[in-house]
Design an enzyme around this catalytic site. Structure first.
Site, short mmCIF file in Angstrom:
data_model
loop_
_atom_site.label_atom_id
_atom_site.label_comp_id
_atom_site.label_asym_id
_atom_site.label_seq_id
_atom_site.Cartn_x
_atom_site.Cartn_y
_atom_site.Cartn_z
N GLU A 1 46.58 37.81 35.34
CA GLU A 1 46.57 36.39 34.98
C GLU A 1 46.65 36.14 33.62
O GLU A 1 46.13 36.68 32.80
CB GLU A 1 45.02 36.26 35.78
CG GLU A 1 44.76 34.68 35.37
CD GLU A 1 43.43 34.33 35.80
OE1 GLU A 1 42.96 33.35 36.00
OE2 GLU A 1 42.40 35.37 35.31
N PRO B 1 47.95 41.54 40.95
CA PRO B 1 47.77 41.14 39.52
C PRO B 1 46.44 41.83 39.05
O PRO B 1 45.46 41.78 39.63
CB PRO B 1 47.53 39.80 39.46
CG PRO B 1 47.02 39.11 41.19
CD PRO B 1 47.72 40.35 41.84
N LYS C 1 46.25 33.30 45.58
CA LYS C 1 45.52 34.52 46.13
C LYS C 1 44.21 34.02 46.19
O LYS C 1 43.53 33.54 44.97
CB LYS C 1 45.70 35.43 45.10
CG LYS C 1 44.88 36.89 45.38
CD LYS C 1 45.44 38.00 44.67
CE LYS C 1 44.78 39.37 44.91
NZ LYS C 1 43.40 39.48 44.42
N GLN D 1 51.31 35.31 37.71
CA GLN D 1 50.18 34.72 38.28
C GLN D 1 49.40 33.86 37.17
O GLN D 1 49.16 34.41 35.88
CB GLN D 1 49.10 35.79 38.58
CG GLN D 1 47.94 35.00 39.16
CD GLN D 1 46.87 36.14 39.74
OE1 GLN D 1 46.14 36.44 38.70
NE2 GLN D 1 46.68 36.07 40.97
N CYS E 1 39.53 35.07 41.23
CA CYS E 1 38.95 35.83 40.26
C CYS E 1 37.56 35.44 39.97
O CYS E 1 36.97 34.38 39.73
CB CYS E 1 39.65 35.74 38.75
SG CYS E 1 38.82 36.61 37.30
N GLY F 1 41.76 46.91 50.08
CA GLY F 1 41.63 48.14 50.50
C GLY F 1 41.81 49.50 49.86
O GLY F 1 42.07 50.31 50.45
N ASN G 1 44.77 42.29 50.59
CA ASN G 1 44.27 42.98 49.31
C ASN G 1 42.62 43.38 49.47
O ASN G 1 41.91 42.76 50.25
CB ASN G 1 44.32 41.99 48.27
CG ASN G 1 43.95 42.59 47.03
OD1 ASN G 1 43.24 42.02 46.36
ND2 ASN G 1 44.31 43.58 46.62
N ALA H 1 45.69 47.11 44.42
CA ALA H 1 45.42 47.05 42.96
C ALA H 1 44.92 48.29 42.39
O ALA H 1 45.81 49.22 41.78
CB ALA H 1 44.27 46.02 42.90
N HIS I 1 41.77 38.57 49.30
CA HIS I 1 41.17 39.46 48.98
C HIS I 1 39.80 39.41 49.88
O HIS I 1 39.12 38.55 49.87
CB HIS I 1 40.67 39.60 47.48
CG HIS I 1 40.06 40.90 46.96
ND1 HIS I 1 40.16 41.58 45.98
CD2 HIS I 1 38.81 41.44 47.68
CE1 HIS I 1 39.43 42.46 45.92
NE2 HIS I 1 38.51 42.57 46.86
#
Length: 544
Positions: A46, A21, A158, A90, A119, A219, A217, A244, A186
């Site tokens: 999101e 996302p 997430k 999301q 976030c 990388g 997430n 992402a 993440h």
């Protein structure tokens, strides 16, 4: 009877490579392009629960999409059938009940719902959403348990890692206990950014501590190819990987055969943006992200900085013919649908207000891109009234409390003028009302280019309608024939033909009176009423 939960659907998230996302990037064109190149699942950007709850669902037959739009026409969420089985929605939330209401509104269009608990942006943190949830265990449990038990699609979330491995693992176990189907992790804390190293060991610790799939997430800095994805997966011990920035820069990173050249990817993205009429600023942003490290190498890159429309982008990238073809096909569809719906005058209305004034409504709105900054429609209307010795225009603007959008009506020369749309700002609403007057009265409103789906010929049709001696409702003309009688009785169709000046085979006729005297479609031979007397009028529906 209690609702049966669909249970965990872990296989949907195991051994997958996904588009993460991303705000402003994860719209329909980017998602479809990622699927083209081999992504297994794609996430929306999101979308805040309150926002989707304010939206109206609209089946966009022209584009072949389902849209959720705000009252001012802003598209918050657009999707199509092709991505349904691969799409994860999301949601940004801090409230279980509100999250459930929002998710129920869209769950039939997606393969799963994901809750954003990572976030780090200020607007999310201040709203109690995103990374603000990482330390609010009871709220996390309440939100996820509610969604898992009530939705028909799998639920995931997430997160970002916490400063300590132990705290991160404890949070992941709590999340697993709610019944989610997977956990995205993440590998940075909420205060860390992309230049900071990703904590792959934290992700591995989570993967070893829980049984549900873990989606790694963070990388992207080291991922240029699918081989790099496999290496990241091995380092973290995760079941799946979510990309992402590496996908934002070049979504062909999902190709097993290797990535494609930047310009090829960029033009493929623009084709989807053109076809699905993607927001121009959103499209421009995504184009600039694709060009992020090539801004000084490609001449068109710098030109893209000043693009203000999809047409500008088509011109810059030599895609004028492709975009023109898309617009031509879209206009053909619109015309066909307009003909089926009864013509191109839908949204045109003229009626009497309770105070006896005429109210004229046209489907026009103020788009800044179509007007110069030096002279607005309101200014033009003011000048027109001065020259014509009319009273100064009087605006009456209403604010809608639930979304703080505005709609305005302007009184000029004893008539009210408005449009059917709610705008995000009071000034936009008043400009739209001014345009309505100017168009209805054949005055130049100052536009420097034509809006889509609106021509001078169409505006002439609108003027003919609203300036006739008729009551207009959605482009339908209701003509008073003057035919009436003292006694209600059977009325022969032949008699009606003589009294209806515009009668033709395509007309649908009805007789209306104070006691509901109606000539029905299926019984055109007579008219029956319960009253002994009525004032009858012949009404003619003209199909355009």
């Amino acid at each position: 009877m209690a609702k049966m939960s669909p249970g965990r659907q872990e296989n949907q998230y195991r051994n997958k490579v996904m588009l993460a996302p991303m705000v402003r990037v994860g719209t329909l064109p980017s998602r479809l392009l990622a699927l083209d190149y081999g992504a297994d699942l794609v996430y929306t950007e999101e979308i805040i629960d309150r926002k989707i709850l304010l939206c109206q669902k609209y089946e966009n037959v022209i584009l072949g999409t389902t849209d959720y739009t705000m009252s001012d026409g802003t598209v918050v969420f657009r999707t199509c059938q092709r991505e349904k089985s691969k799409l994860i929605f999301q949601i940004g939330t801090c409230d279980a009940k509100r999250a459930l209401a929002a998710a129920k509104k869209i769950q039939h269009l997606v393969a799963g719902v994901d809750v954003n608990m990572g976030c780090p942006k200020e607007f999310s943190i201040k709203g109690g959403m995103g990374a603000a949830l990482l330390t609010q265990h009871e709220k996390v449990k309440n939100i996820l348990t509610t969604l898992v038990s009530e939705l028909d699609v799998p639920v995931t979330c997430k997160i970002r890692v916490l400063p300590s491995v132990q705290d991160t693992v404890e949070l992941a176990k709590l999340i697993e206990s709610t019944g989610v189907s997977a956990i995205g992790v993440h590998g940075r804390t909420k205060s860390e950014r992309s230049q900071d190293p990703n904590r792959d060991d934290y992700i591995r610790a989570v993967a070893e501590a829980v049984r549900v799939p873990v989606i790694a997430n963070g990388g992207s800095k080291d991922i240029k190819h699918m081989l790099d994805v496999e290496k990241f997966k091995e380092r973290t011990g995760a079941s799946s990987v979510m990309l992402a920035r590496s996908a934002m820069w070049n979504s062909s990173v999902f190709r097993k055969e290797g990535p494609l050249p930047t310009l090829e990817v960029l033009k493929s993205y623009l084709r989807y943006a053109f076809f699905y009429d993607n927001n121009e600023m959103n499209t421009k942003y995504s184009v600039l992200q694709i060009l992020h490290d090539k801004m000084t190498e490609i001449p068109e890159a710098e030109q893209s900085l000043s693009a203000k429309s999809l047409q500008d982008l088509a011109n810059i990238w030599g895609m004028q013919e492709e975009y023109a073809h898309v617009l031509e096909k879209r206009q053909e569809k619109e015309k066909h649908l307009a003909d089926l719906a009864g013509g191109d005058c839908r949204g045109v209305k003229r009626r009497k207000t309770e105070s006896g004034y005429d109210l004229i409504e046209l489907p026009v709105r103020f788009d800044k891109r179509n007007y110069p900054t030096t002279m607005t429609p309101k200014q033009i209307l003011n000048n027109h009234c001065k020259k014509s010795l009319k009273e100064k225009p009087v605006y009456d603007t209403t604010e809608r409390s639930e979304d703080r959008c505005f709609r305005s009506t302007v009184l000029v020369d004893g008539k009210f003028y408005t449009n059917p749309y709610w705008e995000r700002a009071k000034q936009l609403a008043e400009q739209s009302a001014a345009i309505c007057y100017l168009v209805a009265n054949g005055q130049d409103d100052g536009r420097i280019c034509e809006p889509q789906n609106e021509t001078e010929e169409l505006r002439r049709k609108w003027r003919d309608l609203v300036n006739s001696d008729a009551v207009i409702e959605n482009g339908t003309r209701l003509l008073k024939s003057g035919f009436c009688q003292d006694e209600c009785k059977q009325v022969k169709l032949e008699d009606i033909k003589e009294k209806c000046e515009t009668f033709s085979d395509s007309c649908e006729l009805a007789i209306s009176g104070t006691d509901t005297c109606v000539l029905m479609e299926g019984s055109k031979e007579n008219c029956e009423t319960n009253g002994s007397k009525c004032e009858q009028k012949i009404v003619d529906t003209i199909k355009r």
